[in-house]
Write a protein that holds these residues in place. Structure first.
Motif, mmCIF file in Angstrom:
data_model
loop_
_atom_site.group_PDB
_atom_site.id
_atom_site.type_symbol
_atom_site.label_atom_id
_atom_site.label_comp_id
_atom_site.label_asym_id
_atom_site.label_seq_id
_atom_site.Cartn_x
_atom_site.Cartn_y
_atom_site.Cartn_z
ATOM 1 N N TYR A 53 -9.893 11.434 -0.183
ATOM 2 C CA TYR A 53 -8.414 11.602 -0.279
ATOM 3 C C TYR A 53 -7.782 10.356 -0.071
ATOM 4 O O TYR A 53 -6.904 9.866 -1.164
ATOM 5 N N ALA A 193 -4.762 12.816 -12.011
ATOM 6 C CA ALA A 193 -5.880 13.508 -11.980
ATOM 7 C C ALA A 193 -6.721 12.866 -11.007
ATOM 8 O O ALA A 193 -7.674 11.962 -11.081
ATOM 9 N N ARG A 194 -6.741 13.230 -9.709
ATOM 10 C CA ARG A 194 -7.557 12.656 -8.341
ATOM 11 C C ARG A 194 -8.805 13.583 -8.491
ATOM 12 O O ARG A 194 -8.856 14.399 -7.763
ATOM 13 N N LEU A 195 -9.739 12.994 -9.292
ATOM 14 C CA LEU A 195 -10.990 13.622 -9.504
ATOM 15 C C LEU A 195 -11.954 13.827 -8.189
ATOM 16 O O LEU A 195 -12.660 14.754 -8.010
ATOM 17 N N ASP A 197 -10.745 14.697 -5.335
ATOM 18 C CA ASP A 197 -10.303 15.717 -4.464
ATOM 19 C C ASP A 197 -10.751 17.135 -5.193
ATOM 20 O O ASP A 197 -10.936 18.051 -4.645
ATOM 21 N N VAL A 198 -10.715 16.982 -6.589
ATOM 22 C CA VAL A 198 -11.077 18.153 -7.454
ATOM 23 C C VAL A 198 -12.484 18.562 -6.964
ATOM 24 O O VAL A 198 -12.840 19.678 -6.569
ATOM 25 N N ARG A 199 -13.225 17.607 -6.962
ATOM 26 C CA ARG A 199 -14.839 17.530 -6.729
ATOM 27 C C ARG A 199 -15.166 18.168 -5.290
ATOM 28 O O ARG A 199 -16.081 18.870 -4.905
ATOM 29 N N GLY A 201 -13.204 19.883 -3.366
ATOM 30 C CA GLY A 201 -12.257 21.291 -3.307
ATOM 31 C C GLY A 201 -11.386 21.218 -2.284
ATOM 32 O O GLY A 201 -11.075 21.847 -1.529
ATOM 33 N N THR A 203 -8.132 21.148 -0.287
ATOM 34 C CA THR A 203 -7.075 22.205 -0.095
ATOM 35 C C THR A 203 -6.337 22.048 1.304
ATOM 36 O O THR A 203 -6.970 21.175 2.075
ATOM 37 N N THR A 243 -4.879 24.263 -4.014
ATOM 38 C CA THR A 243 -5.087 22.796 -4.109
ATOM 39 C C THR A 243 -4.107 21.735 -3.867
ATOM 40 O O THR A 243 -2.661 22.207 -4.302
ATOM 41 N N ALA A 245 -3.386 19.269 -6.030
ATOM 42 C CA ALA A 245 -2.914 18.998 -7.344
ATOM 43 C C ALA A 245 -2.055 20.362 -7.629
ATOM 44 O O ALA A 245 -1.012 20.027 -8.484
ATOM 45 N N GLU A 246 -2.384 21.504 -7.503
ATOM 46 C CA GLU A 246 -1.565 22.674 -7.760
ATOM 47 C C GLU A 246 -0.256 22.553 -6.917
ATOM 48 O O GLU A 246 0.922 22.805 -7.679
#
Length: 410
Positions: A53, A193-195, A197-199, A201, A203, A243, A245-246
Motif C-alpha cells: 500500500y 486503480a491501485r492494482l 491493493d486489489v491483488r 485484498g 481492506t 476495500t 478503493a470502494e
C-alpha cells in the motif's frame, strides 16, 4: 626491507573495537544509510499488503517511475572555493520557519504500517522543527495528534466528500486543535486503480487469507503490535469493512469545482495549500482564488498513471505564479539531493510521504527520526558540495534536468 615483531603498544592506536549494540532495532537503523536502506528493512518487517500500500502506485506505476527518473536525471553544477563551514538549511514556509526544506506529507492508514502511526510522525516532525500533515484518511484523531505534538506545526489534509457538512466538521475540529494550514487535495474525484491493493485484498481491517497469514508468519513483531494496540480504524470516519478503493469511491465528491475551493478558502482562517496541481494553467487559477501555496503533486503516482512529472513542471509553474503564491512539491523524493534539486528550481518547500513511511515501518518513531536524519544530512552535504551555505543561494544554474521524455511536435 627490515622487519620487526610488532609490539602491543604499537598496535593499540591502530585498532579500535566497536562497542556492541544490544538493541536489534538500533542496529538495523544505524546500518541504514539511505532511505532505500530503510525501505529494504521495512519490506522485511511489514506484511505484504501494508508494505505494498505504501510502496505501490496506480495501474502500471509509470507516473511513480518517471518521477524518480526525473530526479535521477539531475546533473548538479557545483561552485568551488566557497566558505561552507556553516550551512543554514532553514527557510520561511507559509509565514513560519522550517528547520529543513521538507515536511511530512499526509498519508492514510498509517497505523497499519506500524502501530505507532501518526503519533510517531507528528512527534518526530515537532522535534525536528518541520511540519507534519495529518490525512483525512488517518488512523489517529485530529485531537490526539494535537495532544501528542502540542508544540509541533500540524497541517490538516482535506478531501471534499459528498457529505459537505462532515468535511467541514473535520476542518472545524482541526482549527480548534490548533492546526495552522489546510491542504486541500484536488486530484481524487475517484480512487486510482491501485492494482497491488486489489491483488492483496487490501481492506480495513486487513482481510486474513491463507496467503496473508503465510506472509505474516515471519513478521511476528508487526502482528504483536497490531493485536495489542487499539483496533485499526479511521480516526475521522465511521467504521468500514470493504476495500480501500470502494471506500474512496463512496466518499469522494467528483463535482468539486473552483467555486468550492473559493468557499473553503473563506471558511478557513489559516493558510490554504492546494495539493494535486498538475498544469501551469491550473496553478494560475488556484492563485487567482487566493490560496497561499500550490503543491505540485500527482499523488505519488497513485491516481492518474502517466500524469505530469511534478519536478518537470516546477520551473514553468514558478515562472507563472511564483511571485503570487508559494510553490511546493512532492512525488518521487527519496533523498536529500532530490530536495535540493527541487529548491534550486524554485520550490519553496517539499513534502515526503513514502520516505517517512519506510522509516516508520523500519522502526516506529525511531525509524522516522532516522529517515529525517538521513534526509537532513544529505541536504546539508549536497549544499556544501554545491558551494552554498543558505537555501536562497540555490538557483537553476546549480541543476540541469537531463530529460529522457521530450514531447513530440504536433
Amino acid at each position: 626491507m627490515r622487519r620487526r615483531t610488532p609490539r602491543a603498544r604499537d598496535l593499540a592506536p591502530l585498532l579500535r573495537f566497536k562497542r556492541p549494540t544490544w538493541s536489534a532495532k538500533e542496529r538495523r537503523l544505524s546500518r541504514a544509510l539511505t532511505v532505500e536502506d530503510l525501505r529494504r528493512v521495512a519490506k522485511r518487517r511489514t506484511p505484504r499488503a501494508a508494505f505494498d500500500y505504501t510502496d505501490g502506485a496506480a495501474d502500471g506505476e509509470v507516473s511513480l517511475a518517471r518521477a524518480r527518473e526525473a530526479f535521477a536525471d539531475v546533473e548538479f553544477r557545483p561552485a568551488i572555493l566557497r566558505d561552507v563551514s556553516s550551512v543554514d538549511t532553514s527557510r520561511d514556509v507559509l509565514g513560519r520557519r522550517a528547520a529543513v526544506p521538507f515536511g511530512i506529507a499526509p498519508t492514510g492508514f498509517t497505523r497499519m504500517m506500524h502501530a505507532e502511526g501518526e503519533i510517531a510522525g507528528a512527534t518526530a516532525a515537532a522535534d525536528a522543527g518541520i511540519p507534519f500533515s495529518l490525512s483525512t484518511m488517518g488512523t489517529t484523531s485530529i485531537e490526539d495528534v494535537a495532544a501528542a505534538a502540542p508544540h509541533g506545526r500540524n497541517w490538516f489534509q482535506l478531501y471534499m466528500w459528498k457529505d459537505r457538512d462532515r468535511s467541514m466538521a473535520l476542518v472545524e475540529r482541526a482549527a480548534r486543535a490548533g492546526f495552522d494550514t489546510l491542504l486541500v487535495t484536488v486530484d481524487v474525484p475517484v480512487a486510482g486503480a491501485r492494482l497491488r491493493d486489489v491483488r492483496n485484498g487490501m481492506t480495513i481491517p486487513p482481510t486474513l487469507t491463507p496467503r496473508t497469514v503465510a506472509n505474516a508468519i515471519p513478521r511476528p513483531a508487526w502482528w504483536i503490535n497490531f493485536l495489542t494496540t487499539e483496533p485499526l480504524a479511521f480516526a475521522s470516519l465511521d467504521s468500514w469493512s470493504g476495500t480501500v478503493a470502494e471506500l474512496l469511491d463512496t466518499m469522494f465528491d467528483p463535482t468539486v469545482t473552483y467555486d468550492d475551493l473559493a468557499w473553503i478558502r473563506d471558511q478557513w482562517s489559516g493558510k490554504v495549500v492546494v495539493k494535486g496541481v498538475q498544469t501551469v494553467d491550473e496553478a494560475r487559477r488556484c492563485a487567482e482564488v487566493g490560496v497561499d501555496a500550490v503543491l505540485l503533486s500527482n499523488h505519488g503516482g497513485r491516481q492518474l498513471d502517466r500524469a505530469p512529472v511534478p519536478f518537470h513542471l516546477l520551473p514553468e509553474v514558478v515562472a507563472a505564479v511564483g511571485d503570487d503564491v508559494e510553490v511546493h512539491l512532492d512525488t518521487g523524493i527519496m533523498c536529500g539531493q532530490d530536495v535540493v534539486a527541487a529548491v534550486a528550481h524554485g520550490a519553496r518547500f517539499t513534502l515526503v510521504g513514502r520516505a517517512y513511511l519506510y522509516g516508520l515501518m523500519a522502526g516506529g518513531r525511531d525509524g522516522v527520526d532516522r529517515a529525517i536524519e538521513i534526509l537532513r544530512g544529505q541536504v546539508e552535504r549536497t549544499m556544501r558540495l554545491l558551494g552554498v551555505s543558505r537555501l536562497d543561494e540555490l538557483t537553476p544554474d546549480h541543476v540541469v534536468m537531463l530529460r529522457r521524455l521530450v514531447p513530440r511536435q504536433r
